[in-house]
Design a protein around this motif. Structure first.
Motif, PDB file in Angstrom:
ATOM      1  N   PHE A  78      39.413  41.454  42.124  1.00  0.00           N
ATOM      2  CA  PHE A  78      38.064  41.764  41.641  1.00  0.00           C
ATOM      3  C   PHE A  78      37.077  41.927  42.787  1.00  0.00           C
ATOM      4  N   GLU A  79      37.253  41.152  43.837  1.00  0.00           N
ATOM      5  CA  GLU A  79      36.401  41.313  45.007  1.00  0.00           C
ATOM      6  C   GLU A  79      36.635  42.673  45.684  1.00  0.00           C
TER       7      GLU A  79
ATOM      8  N   VAL B 230      44.818  35.558  43.517  1.00  0.00           N
ATOM      9  CA  VAL B 230      45.172  36.976  43.599  1.00  0.00           C
ATOM     10  C   VAL B 230      44.249  37.789  42.688  1.00  0.00           C
ATOM     11  N   ILE B 231      43.993  37.279  41.501  1.00  0.00           N
ATOM     12  CA  ILE B 231      43.091  37.950  40.569  1.00  0.00           C
ATOM     13  C   ILE B 231      41.681  38.017  41.153  1.00  0.00           C
ATOM     14  N   ASP B 232      41.228  36.905  41.706  1.00  0.00           N
ATOM     15  CA  ASP B 232      39.892  36.872  42.317  1.00  0.00           C
ATOM     16  C   ASP B 232      39.773  37.883  43.453  1.00  0.00           C
TER      17      ASP B 232
ATOM     18  N   GLY C 242      37.275  45.461  44.053  1.00  0.00           N
ATOM     19  CA  GLY C 242      36.875  46.577  43.204  1.00  0.00           C
ATOM     20  C   GLY C 242      37.656  46.759  41.920  1.00  0.00           C
ATOM     21  N   ALA C 243      38.373  45.748  41.478  1.00  0.00           N
ATOM     22  CA  ALA C 243      39.161  45.874  40.249  1.00  0.00           C
ATOM     23  C   ALA C 243      38.295  46.187  39.026  1.00  0.00           C
ATOM     24  N   ARG C 244      37.085  45.652  38.971  1.00  0.00           N
ATOM     25  CA  ARG C 244      36.214  45.904  37.811  1.00  0.00           C
ATOM     26  C   ARG C 244      35.921  47.388  37.677  1.00  0.00           C
ATOM     27  N   ASP C 245      35.641  48.074  38.790  1.00  0.00           N
ATOM     28  CA  ASP C 245      35.390  49.519  38.738  1.00  0.00           C
ATOM     29  C   ASP C 245      36.605  50.265  38.214  1.00  0.00           C
ATOM     30  N   TRP C 246      37.790  49.862  38.661  1.00  0.00           N
ATOM     31  CA  TRP C 246      39.018  50.505  38.205  1.00  0.00           C
ATOM     32  C   TRP C 246      39.215  50.279  36.705  1.00  0.00           C
ATOM     33  N   LEU C 247      39.025  49.034  36.248  1.00  0.00           N
ATOM     34  CA  LEU C 247      39.175  48.728  34.825  1.00  0.00           C
ATOM     35  C   LEU C 247      38.180  49.510  33.974  1.00  0.00           C
ATOM     36  N   ASP C 248      36.939  49.611  34.459  1.00  0.00           N
ATOM     37  CA  ASP C 248      35.927  50.384  33.733  1.00  0.00           C
ATOM     38  C   ASP C 248      36.333  51.849  33.639  1.00  0.00           C
TER      39      ASP C 248
END
Length: 86
Positions: free
Chosen positions: A61-62, A56-58, A64-70
């Protein structure tokens, strides 16, 4: 629960309340493991560990979670700078 403080500023909310909402309202597949523990005053109690399955985590991130976290980090830094100007 960093980031949730402002949501719950005027009412009591526990981590279990947040987890329950994520499961029931948003259908997050949160896994829970309960285990026995001792309290500071010597009583026995149960504690819980919550987690999302790695797949689920993977997938997040695929998607766009990294953009949201940033974006969250940038907004938090901007709020901190604004609080320092007061």
């Amino acid at each position: 629960m960093t980031g949730f403080e402002s949501i719950f500023a005027y009412r009591k909310a526990t981590l279990a309340t947040v987890i329950r909402a994520l499961i029931r309202k948003y259908h997050w597949p949160i896994e829970r493991e309960d285990f026995p523990t001792n309290t500071a005053d010597g009583r026995a109690a149960w504690a819980s560990v919550y987690c999302l399955p790695q797949e689920v985590i993977d997938a997040a991130f695929e998607a766009g979670a990294r953009d949201w976290l940033d974006g969250v980090a940038v907004a938090k830094a901007a709020r901190a700078r604004g609080n320092n100007l007061k």
